[in-house]
Enzyme design. Structure first.
Site, PDB file in Angstrom:
ATOM      1  N   ASP A   1      31.701  18.631  50.375  1.00 20.48           N
ATOM      2  CA  ASP A   1      31.142  18.354  49.055  1.00 20.48           C
ATOM      3  C   ASP A   1      30.947  16.858  48.825  1.00 20.48           C
ATOM      4  O   ASP A   1      29.926  16.429  48.291  1.00 20.48           O
ATOM      5  CB  ASP A   1      32.050  18.930  47.967  1.00 20.48           C
ATOM      6  CG  ASP A   1      31.530  18.640  46.578  1.00 20.48           C
ATOM      7  OD1 ASP A   1      30.367  19.005  46.287  1.00 20.48           O
ATOM      8  OD2 ASP A   1      32.275  18.040  45.773  1.00 20.48           O
TER       9      ASP A   1
ATOM     10  N   PHE B   1      46.079  39.922  48.062  1.00 18.50           N
ATOM     11  CA  PHE B   1      47.396  40.469  48.365  1.00 18.50           C
ATOM     12  C   PHE B   1      48.438  39.414  48.717  1.00 18.50           C
ATOM     13  O   PHE B   1      49.510  39.741  49.230  1.00 18.50           O
ATOM     14  CB  PHE B   1      47.301  41.527  49.468  1.00 18.50           C
ATOM     15  CG  PHE B   1      46.475  42.711  49.041  1.00 18.50           C
ATOM     16  CD1 PHE B   1      46.731  43.357  47.842  1.00 18.50           C
ATOM     17  CD2 PHE B   1      45.434  43.169  49.824  1.00 18.50           C
ATOM     18  CE1 PHE B   1      45.970  44.441  47.434  1.00 18.50           C
ATOM     19  CE2 PHE B   1      44.670  44.250  49.427  1.00 18.50           C
ATOM     20  CZ  PHE B   1      44.934  44.888  48.223  1.00 18.50           C
ATOM     21  N   CYS B   2      48.153  38.158  48.448  1.00 17.61           N
ATOM     22  CA  CYS B   2      49.150  37.109  48.649  1.00 17.61           C
ATOM     23  C   CYS B   2      50.128  37.100  47.481  1.00 17.61           C
ATOM     24  O   CYS B   2      49.722  37.213  46.322  1.00 17.61           O
ATOM     25  CB  CYS B   2      48.478  35.739  48.754  1.00 17.61           C
ATOM     26  SG  CYS B   2      47.673  35.449  50.322  1.00 17.61           S
ATOM     27  N   HIS B   3      51.405  36.967  47.801  1.00 19.46           N
ATOM     28  CA  HIS B   3      52.434  36.882  46.766  1.00 19.46           C
ATOM     29  C   HIS B   3      52.459  35.474  46.178  1.00 19.46           C
ATOM     30  O   HIS B   3      52.327  34.497  46.921  1.00 19.46           O
ATOM     31  CB  HIS B   3      53.816  37.186  47.367  1.00 19.46           C
ATOM     32  CG  HIS B   3      53.972  38.583  47.843  1.00 19.46           C
ATOM     33  ND1 HIS B   3      53.494  39.011  49.057  1.00 19.46           N
ATOM     34  CD2 HIS B   3      54.539  39.665  47.260  1.00 19.46           C
ATOM     35  CE1 HIS B   3      53.769  40.295  49.213  1.00 19.46           C
ATOM     36  NE2 HIS B   3      54.407  40.717  48.137  1.00 19.46           N
TER      37      HIS B   3
ATOM     38  N   GLU C   1      48.692  30.272  52.717  1.00 23.98           N
ATOM     39  CA  GLU C   1      48.687  29.047  51.928  1.00 23.98           C
ATOM     40  C   GLU C   1      48.236  27.861  52.774  1.00 23.98           C
ATOM     41  O   GLU C   1      47.431  27.040  52.326  1.00 23.98           O
ATOM     42  CB  GLU C   1      50.070  28.804  51.314  1.00 23.98           C
ATOM     43  CG  GLU C   1      50.419  29.731  50.176  1.00 23.98           C
ATOM     44  CD  GLU C   1      50.764  31.174  50.581  1.00 23.98           C
ATOM     45  OE1 GLU C   1      50.884  32.018  49.680  1.00 23.98           O
ATOM     46  OE2 GLU C   1      50.924  31.456  51.790  1.00 23.98           O
TER      47      GLU C   1
END
Length: 166
Positions: A137, A85-87, A123
């Protein structure tokens, strides 16, 4: 609908998931900073800092912090593809900073800025998290006893209310 659901912005009147309608919101300058901490452990830090120091550490895969900064920046730009649901936002600023603190922990700060109708907390959090995962990693060949901890929003401004973790 329960009282709690009335406060949740991603549920509609029928209690179904939905993207927030930002059509009537004002365009403002918005920013957010998130922070993640990565504990590599004493042995890994000792081995890695011998070749670099506190500004950069190196693994067989290359410069760890520089690679994490690039990965975090890429994640910020792809946030709306990862979080349903992030724009999608036209990111104007993204800065990922990484340093080793006095406790020999790697601290990642991701600051994001935009002029838009919605904020950039997700973000910033996504950028900090992906940078932390990239460090994991790049260092996992030395040990899997690495801990990513305490990813948190530090500040946000420009929306309905500002926030600062004092």
């Amino acid at each position: 609908m329960t009282e709690d659901n009335q406060r949740l912005t991603h549920l509609d009147a029928k209690n179904q998931p939905t993207m927030v309608d930002v059509g009537d919101k004002a365009v403002t300058q918005r920013s957010a900073t998130a922070q993640c901490t990565v504990v590599l452990g004493k042995e890994i830090m000792q081995e890695l800092t011998q070749s670099g120091g506190k500004e950069e550490i190196y693994s067989k895969k290359g410069p760890v912090f520089q690679t994490a900064i690039i990965a975090g920046t890429m994640a910020v730009k792809k946030c709306s593809e990862l979080i349903p649901f992030c724009h999608p936002l036209p990111i104007e600023k993204c800065k990922v900073l990484i340093h080793v603190n006095d406790a020999q922990e790697v601290v990642i700060e991701c600051t994001v800025g935009v002029t838009s109708k919605t904020g950039v907390e997700m973000e910033a959090l996504t950028g900090a998290n992906v940078a932390a995962l990239t460090i994991y990693d790049m260092c996992k060949a030395l040990s899997h006893d690495i801990v990513i901890k305490e990813c948190k929003l530090m500040t946000k401004s420009g929306g309905k209310r500002d926030f600062s973790r004092g």
